[in-house]
Design a protein around this motif. Structure first.
Motif, PDB file in Angstrom:
ATOM      1  N   HIS A  75       0.858  -1.180   0.000  1.00  0.00           N
ATOM      2  CA  HIS A  75       0.000   0.000   0.000  1.00  0.00           C
ATOM      3  C   HIS A  75       0.896   1.233   0.000  1.00  0.00           C
ATOM      4  N   THR A 121       1.390   0.195  -5.035  1.00  0.00           N
ATOM      5  CA  THR A 121       0.199  -0.339  -4.383  1.00  0.00           C
ATOM      6  C   THR A 121      -0.307  -1.529  -5.178  1.00  0.00           C
ATOM      7  N   PRO A 165      -3.902  -0.516   5.178  1.00  0.00           N
ATOM      8  CA  PRO A 165      -2.605  -0.008   4.716  1.00  0.00           C
ATOM      9  C   PRO A 165      -1.579   0.184   5.833  1.00  0.00           C
TER      10      PRO A 165
END
Length: 246
Positions: A75, A121, A165
């Motif tokens: 993330h 990500t 995240p």
């Protein structure tokens, strides 16, 4: 990374052989190391490689060592899940079919640096070669799910790794091995005899769990054979290998 050269013409091919003593040829677009040539003599390479708009190749200097694969969930440059596993038994030359997590600090630092620098990500996987003296080289990047997911799937925070995240990076929470049983029988068994790895194959086969089989939900395991027959049909129709068809 190993030094890499694009091969578009026969002159490029000859230049690659003049540049390296031992080399590897890969199609620009491929899966599972399909059609990869490892240390081929010039005569074999010149008769195998075709040069046109639909078929480009790269050459790389050959590096001897142990192949290690990774799989990570990220993330914005932060890794929330990671595993590394040696590629010991494969389908053909590339796709790993047995999985056992190892803690490899240097490779984890390499992946962490890459992911952070690119603010990546998503799911990302790499193939590395580790030389006998411990040097690591990145061979390929696959920005998608790979078989490394089998090692993390049983972790209680695996789903959270996709959704949170801020989660501290998780790794497989047990020392268990997994395998694709059908592939171990079809590909791993003959290769083990050829490479004199039969004892290692036996140990892996009888100490690993099947990555697909779940007695609470057996249909995926049973219906994989329908998929295999469809791959064989595609392979026959397209005049390619079953591995390329899959």
């Amino acid at each position: 990374m190993p030094e890499t050269m694009l091969i578009n013409t026969m002159d490029d091919l000859l230049h690659a052989y003049a540049h390296w003593k031992e080399l590897v040829f890969k199609p620009v677009y491929s899966r599972f190391a399909a059609r990869t040539l490892i240390r081929p003599p010039l005569k074999q390479a010149s008769s195998t490689l075709t040069f046109n708009a639909k078929s480009s190749w790269v050459a790389q200097g050959y590096i001897k060592g142990q192949e290690i694969c990774t799989y990570s969930i990220c993330h914005n440059g932060h890794i929330t899940a990671h595993t590394a596993y040696p590629s010991t038994f494969t389908a053909g030359q590339g796709a790993a079919i047995a999985f056992h997590h190892i803690n490899h600090f240097a490779i984890f630092e390499w992946v962490k640096t890459f992911v952070k620098k690119n603010q990546f990500t998503g799911q990302i996987a790499f193939d590395f070669i580790e030389t006998p003296d411990g040097q690591i080289y990145a061979l390929e990047c696959n920005p998608r799910a790979t078989s490394g997911v089998h090692l993390l799937a049983s972790h209680p925070q695996f789903i959270e790794a996709f959704l949170n995240p801020q989660l501290n990076c998780i790794t497989p929470d047990n020392n268990h091995s997994y395998m694709l049983t059908t592939a171990m029988l079809v590909y791993g068994f003959p290769a083990a005899f050829k490479k004199k790895q039969f004892i290692s194959w036996l140990k892996t086969f009888f100490t690993s769990s099947d990555a697909i089989l779940d007695f609470k939900d057996p249909l995926p395991f049973l219906l994989q054979f329908r998929s295999i027959f469809s791959y064989l049909k595609i392979a026959r129709e397209q005049a390619i290998s079953p591995l390329e068809a899959s």
